[in-house]
Scaffold this active site. Structure first.
Site, PDB file in Angstrom:
ATOM      1  N   ASP A   1      60.210  42.825  67.624  1.00  0.00           N
ATOM      2  CA  ASP A   1      59.802  43.311  66.056  1.00  0.00           C
ATOM      3  C   ASP A   1      60.084  44.858  66.089  1.00  0.00           C
ATOM      4  OD1 ASP A   1      59.278  40.654  65.570  1.00  0.00           O
ATOM      5  OD2 ASP A   1      57.131  40.789  65.952  1.00  0.00           O
TER       6      ASP A   1
ATOM      7  N   ASP B   1      53.999  38.587  66.605  1.00  0.00           N
ATOM      8  CA  ASP B   1      52.625  38.799  66.374  1.00  0.00           C
ATOM      9  C   ASP B   1      51.935  37.906  65.085  1.00  0.00           C
ATOM     10  OD1 ASP B   1      53.931  39.807  64.084  1.00  0.00           O
ATOM     11  OD2 ASP B   1      52.818  41.679  64.197  1.00  0.00           O
TER      12      ASP B   1
ATOM     13  N   ASP C   1      55.656  33.363  63.895  1.00  0.00           N
ATOM     14  CA  ASP C   1      56.451  33.773  65.302  1.00  0.00           C
ATOM     15  C   ASP C   1      56.145  32.609  66.507  1.00  0.00           C
ATOM     16  OD1 ASP C   1      57.531  35.992  64.223  1.00  0.00           O
ATOM     17  OD2 ASP C   1      55.699  37.125  64.744  1.00  0.00           O
TER      18      ASP C   1
END
Length: 859
Positions: free
Chosen positions: A326, A593, A597
């Site tokens: 990310d 997070d 996901d």
């Protein structure tokens, strides 16, 4: 989730009473997500027996016991093997259990979060776990939304729903709209009514539907399975060969003459020796070595902010070939900061500012609604808009107290920012004169200023993917508060900066042969700017999630391998990318997070969930929890994972060399008419004690810098490399030839058969211990000689000391005779020097061929 009219009918307009709250809890449940069903402890423990090596050892225990019980001796051998099994499985079970408890404690803290509600017609604070359907919840910027529900009141209310949507920009919410558990209020105030709690929330439904079992074997598990098959085949073949050879020899020399008692006794001894060879061929210390290495790596990784939930993930992260990371919070600080400005620094404003630096400081302090709050851990939290928070931190860094300026110049009137105006203005009184302070989008303010300013500096900031904010003011004459004819003061560039050390960590991963790909929901311009600064964008492609998703399946594989940045990505795009990479043979680590996901975290070879900003669902799906949410911690985890793998290889060189030598010596010595090289109790000492102690000695090696200077070990590569195979074969051959020479000639000492075999036994152990130093060096790569692993010297020194005691005083048990000082000195020289020299020659030859490209790196 209950409809708004239904829940309002149940709860009323003024909040629940204590009695009604209990009724709601009974009817609609509690606000705690049901954790995934955990297997009973006994099942968790038995899972550790699901290993080919352990199963081979269990078979050896059964056979050994069958032979030992009728014979009336040898049970110590059986018990020692059983102890090795229990120790190895116990270490793995204990560490995974402890890690699981730490993870559960981490989750429980979330359920204790304080939430402001209206109960019994008055505001109060309750833990998140006590929220029930129908509760009226008071929300403001910075709060986490504890349940699913409906907004009853909204004052500039926005929330971060990236955990569900993947969108990095906050979503503006109006009265009557839905809000979800796991979201965070980014600005404004609001009041919601809880309409679903616990498992009934959107997060709970997704968690229940996911499951978290991993069905794919890790690279290490697959390699150890293959190795176990080879070892068991070798052991059984050697046992059959030795037993058959001894039977033929027994017939030829007259030991087997018929069905008499003496012949049966000889046959039983042959069979027992064959069983011992099976046991000797299997490295009993391997499961223990793996367990100890995993345990050590897990503890070190936890100190490096990586909480390992699944023990084998310690090694798998070291095998990673691709990291899909990310952006926000992992590469960046997730904290907006002023990265540049049209002035060198803001200045403390006078009664009426006299410079643009003073006007900018006053505007940034007074023309806003955001506050900074000091948390218990010493960090500063922004209560309100993140962009305004960056301005306030900028002022603080230059010793300007925004609170004092707000007290000195209270806002008479404010016009808040909205998406249409793209600016905010505040009216203040300065020394009896009224002024209008305006901040907003530079292109908007530029059109309202006289004269029009030069925006080249603004454009330069925008090209670096900064969020630009301009400042202007004018004095108010009469009642004219129009935002026109403004005086341009300047501008700032605001961005979410990279975490410290990110560029270096990314470079280390790339140098280690790991491809780093950034997957973000941000727009391409911001994603490219951050990726370039972090060193991720290195000539690969930049694609949107939709572009990748719409590619034909045949083209997705090539696109995935050449991808540097995926922007505007949705959570399912990340899952698709992981699957495509894995089909191409990559070992993929994924950070995440958000709730959405979780599928990608679960599907990845290693799921790295965020411990600070991650949702419960994401953390439940992850194998490793990043306690600081930082990419730097991933690099540290890779380092430890590779060290773990190399330590297991060190042990394998050490133990397989011994096992190979013993099998060949036991087969060859009787055929050549030499005395039996080992008694059964001596083989037990070599096989069990040295296995166990060597596991402790060699699994404790510290990582060295060279681990990140080579590519990851391919998924399909054998754990026994060509260098290891040659080293085992050459050193094993040296031990066999030296051993046979001693048994046949007694060149190192010994006047009687007992003396010859005692010298042989002592020399074999000394040579094996010295070979431990070769194993430490591996292929020319070793930690600091002494400080890298002091345990090694203690263990190996202890083995030599015990061996001396066995030879000198253990004759009754081991069948040895005491040796003279001269014989010990001869043994030390004759056993140690050839092993050290031969190890050096093998390493030098491999290095020479590797330097000329004849052998690939890592072979």
């Amino acid at each position: 989730m209950l409809a708004l009219d239904k829940i309002r009918e149940f709860a009323g307009e003024n909040g629940l009473s204590s009695q009604l709250a209990e009724e709601s809890r009974t009817q609609y449940g509690t606000n705690v997500l049901t954790p995934p069903e955990r297997a009973p402890l006994w099942k968790q423990y038995l899972k550790n027996f699901d290993s080919p090596i352990i199963r081979i050892l269990l078979f050896a225990v059964v056979v050994s016991a069958i032979v030992a019980i009728p014979e009336g001796s040898g049970l110590f051998d059986t018990l020692a093997i059983l102890a090795a099994i229990l120790l190895a499985t116990g270490i793995s079970f204990f560490n995974e259990y402890r890690s699981s408890r730490e993870f559960e404690v981490l989750n429980e803290r979330r359920d204790d979060m304080a939430v402001r509600v209206i109960r019994d017609s008055r505001p109060t604070v309750v833990p998140s776990r006590e929220i029930v359907a129908g509760d009226l919840i008071l929300l403001e910027a910075g709060d986490a939304i504890p349940a699913d529900g409906w907004l009853l009141a909204s004052d500039g209310f926005s929330c971060d729903e990236s955990a569900f949507t993947g969108e990095s920009e906050p979503a503006h919410k109006k009265t009557g709209e839905q809000v979800l558990r796991g979201s965070f209020v980014t600005e404004g105030k609001g009041r919601m009514i809880a309409a679903a709690v616990g498992d009934a929330t959107e997060m709970g439904v997704i968690a229940a539907a996911l499951g978290i079992d991993h069905v794919t074997k890790t690279p290490l598990e697959s390699k150890l399975d293959h190795l176990a098959g080879l070892i068991s085949t070798f052991g059984y073949a050697m046992a059959i060969l030795i037993c058959s050879t001894l039977v033929i020899r027994g017939i030829l020399v007259g030991e087997l003459t018929g069905l008499d008692i003496a012949s049966v006794d000889h046959l039983l001894r042959y069979f027992m020796l064959a069983v011992v060879i099976i046991v000797a061929a299997v490295p009993e210390g391997l499961p223990m070595s793996v367990a100890l290495s995993l345990s050590l790596a897990m503890r070190k990784m936890t100190r490096a902010n990586c909480l390992v939930r699944r023990l084998i993930a310690c090694e798998t992260i070291g095998s990673a070939t691709t990291i899909c990371t990310d952006k926000t919070g992992t590469l960046t600080k997730n904290q907006m900061e002023v990265a540049g400005a049209s002035v060198a620094a803001p200045a403390v404003p006078g009664p009426v500012p006299a410079s643009v630096a003073e006007w900018i400081a006053l505007n940034a302090a007074v023309n806003g609604t955001t506050h900074l709050e000091k948390r218990e851990d010493g960090r500063t939290r922004v209560i309100g808009n993140s962009t305004e928070g960056a301005l306030l931190r900028w002022l603080q860094s230059h010793m300007i107290d925004y609170r004092l300026l707000r007290e000195q110049h209270p806002a008479a009137r404010q016009h808040l920012f909205d998406g249409k105006r793209k600016r905010m203005s505040t009216v203040v009184n300065l020394s009896g004169r009224w002024f209008l302070l305006v901040k907003g989008a530079p292109e908007i303010l530029a059109g309202l200023c006289t004269p029009a300013p030069d925006l080249h500096g603004v454009d330069a900031f925008s090209s670096r993917a900064m969020r630009t904010l301009a400042f202007a003011h004018r004095e108010i004459n009469g009642d004219d508060e129009d935002e026109t004819n403004l005086c341009w003061d300047g501008y700032v560039g605001i961005r979410d900066p990279l975490r410290d050390g990110i560029a270096q960590s990314v470079a280390r991963c790339q140098n280690a042969g790991i491809r780093v790909q950034m997957v973000t929901g941000d727009n391409p311009a911001t994603a490219v700017a951050v990726a370039r600064e972090a060193g991720i964008l290195t000539g690969g492609t930049v694609m949107s999630g939709k572009e990748f998703r719409d590619l034909p399946a045949a083209e997705q594989a090539a696109a995935a391998q050449n991808l540097d940045v995926m922007a505007r990505a949705e959570p399912m795009d990340k899952l698709l990318l992981v699957e495509v990479l894995q089909k191409a043979g990559a070992v993929v680590a994924v950070t995440g997070d958000g709730t959405n996901d979780a599928p990608a975290l679960r599907r990845a070879d290693v799921g790295l969930a965020m411990g600070v900003t991650g949702t419960d669902v994401a953390r439940e799906a992850g194998d490793i929890i990043l306690l600081d949410d930082s990419f730097v911690s991933i690099t540290s985890a890779v380092w430890w994972g590779r060290s773990l793998y190399e330590n297991i290889q060190r042990f394998l060189i050490f133990q397989l060399t011994i096992n190979f030598s013993i099998c060949i010596l036991v087969l060859a010595a009787p055929l050549l008419g030499y005395p039996e090289p080992f008694t059964i109790i001596e083989i037990l000492w070599v096989n069990i004690i040295m296995d166990t102690l060597a596991a402790f000695a060699l699994c404790s090696e510290a990582p060295h810098s060279g681990l990140l200077d080579r590519p990851p070990v391919p998924r399909d590569a054998a754990i026994i490399t060509p260098f290891m195979a040659v080293s085992i074969a050459v050193t094993g051959a040296l031990l066999v030839m030296g051993g046979l020479l001693q048994l046949g000639t007694g060149f190192m000492g010994g006047q009687t058969e007992g003396g010859v075999t005692s010298v042989f036994f002592a020399a074999f152990i000394i040579a094996a211990v010295v070979n431990g130093f070769n194993c430490r060096v591996m292929d020319g790569k070793m930690p600091a000689f002494f400080s890298g692993n002091p345990v090694f010297f203690l263990v190996m020194g202890g083995i030599v000391f015990i061996q001396i005691l066995i030879i000198q005083y253990g004759g009754a048990v081991f069948g040895t005779v005491p040796l003279t000082t001269t014989e010990w000195v001869t043994i030390a020289g004759a056993a140690a020097v050839p092993v050290i020299v031969l190890g050096f020659i093998v390493r030098s030859l491999f290095a020479w061929h590797r330097a000329r490209g004849k052998i690939p790196a890592g072979a």
